[in-house]
Design an enzyme around this catalytic site. Structure first.
Site: not given
Ligand SMILES: [Zn+2]
Length: 293
Positions: A2-3
């Site tokens: 996840p960014e």
């Protein structure tokens, strides 16, 4: 992995279920995730109220009535789901939902509104920690962290000052978490393309010529915010769409103009070049060699 936009999407999914609620019970189904849970973890959480659900870079922060902050990091594969009355009430997943994988449900928070917040993490690179709210910015997870790219602090003047004298390429400087915190590879490629800045240009050159480069620095600050905000918005709509369908959420790929588009036409109007791929510090960079200078 996840960014920042995915983490912000998760935050927005958790906030309505968690903010203002008391933690009635914490089920810990393991001793650790990536790291052991902090000492007396359950005791420090049960009976306290969550006053706010916020985010710093890729960390979720739950402000607690005890004066502590519950710090949550999703690692590579962590995700949350929200259940109300035994049914899925919301999807705070960042990426995709697999069928029942209860063996990877490691932590369950039972809240005073009846919600169950379930943390699932097959690879267990995520972690949870507790720290005092006072002094949080100088505590171990945050002390070397750069400015928040979605906050109001990021502007062209600040980029010029933090990049001054940097003899590293723009791409590396933007990925340096000590300068700007939470910008990942995909979003750096997208922002540099929109700002028409070469990823190979030395970062310090943005500071060198005030007349020519101030406008470029301002543009870069504004497109960084744009690409992140658009991804957050896409994440929200992907999550809503998901509720009626099944399958992968797809990591928002449809939104990317240059990332993973080697050999495709450059999306800049009037540019007839094709997107190239290069490797910088072991990561793929996608860019246009013609309109990014
Ligand atoms: Zn181009």
């Amino acid at each position: 992995m996840p960014e920042l936009p995915e983490v912000e999407t998760v935050r927005r999914g958790l906030e309505p279920a968690m903010a203002g609620q008391r933690i009635e019970q914490v089920e810990l189904r393991r001793k650790d995730l990536r790291f052991p849970f902090p000492p007396k973890f359950r005791e420090r959480l049960e009976g306290v109220t969550i006053s706010a659900v916020s985010r710093r870079a890729k960390y979720l922060l739950l402000d607690l009535s005890s004066g502590e902050v519950l710090i949550l990091h999703l690692g590579m594969s962590g995700r949350f789901s929200v259940e109300m009355g035994g049914k899925k009430a919301g999807t705070a997943h960042y990426h995709y939902i697999t069928a029942s994988d209860a063996p990877h449900d490691h932590v369950v928070f039972h809240l005073s509104n009846g919600a169950r917040i379930i943390y699932n993490d097959p690879r267990r690179f995520g972690f949870m920690d507790l720290a005092a709210r006072e002094g949080l910015e100088t505590s171990k997870h945050f002390q070397k962290m750069g400015i928040e790219p979605l906050g109001n602090a990021l502007n062209g003047e600040l980029i010029r000052s933090i990049f001054a004298d940097k003899k590293t390429p723009m791409k590396a400087a933007l990925l340096d978490q000590r300068l700007i915190a939470g910008l990942g590879n995909i979003y750096v490629c997208e922002a540099l393309h929109r700002a028409r800045l070469s990823p190979m240009r030395l970062a310090g050159t943005l500071s060198s010529n005030r007349g020519a480069m101030q406008g470029k620095a301002n543009l870069l600050a504004s497109v960084i915010r744009d690409v992140l905000n658009e991804a957050v918005a896409a994440g929200g709509s992907s999550l809503r769409d998901y509720a009626q369908t099944d399958g992968s959420l797809g990591y928002f790929q449809h939104r990317f103009r240059v990332y993973d588009r080697e050999g495709e036409p450059c999306p800049t109007p009037d540019c007839s070049a094709t997107i190239k791929r290069a490797v910088q510090s072991g990561r793929s960079t996608f860019y246009c060699a013609v309109c990014q200078k």
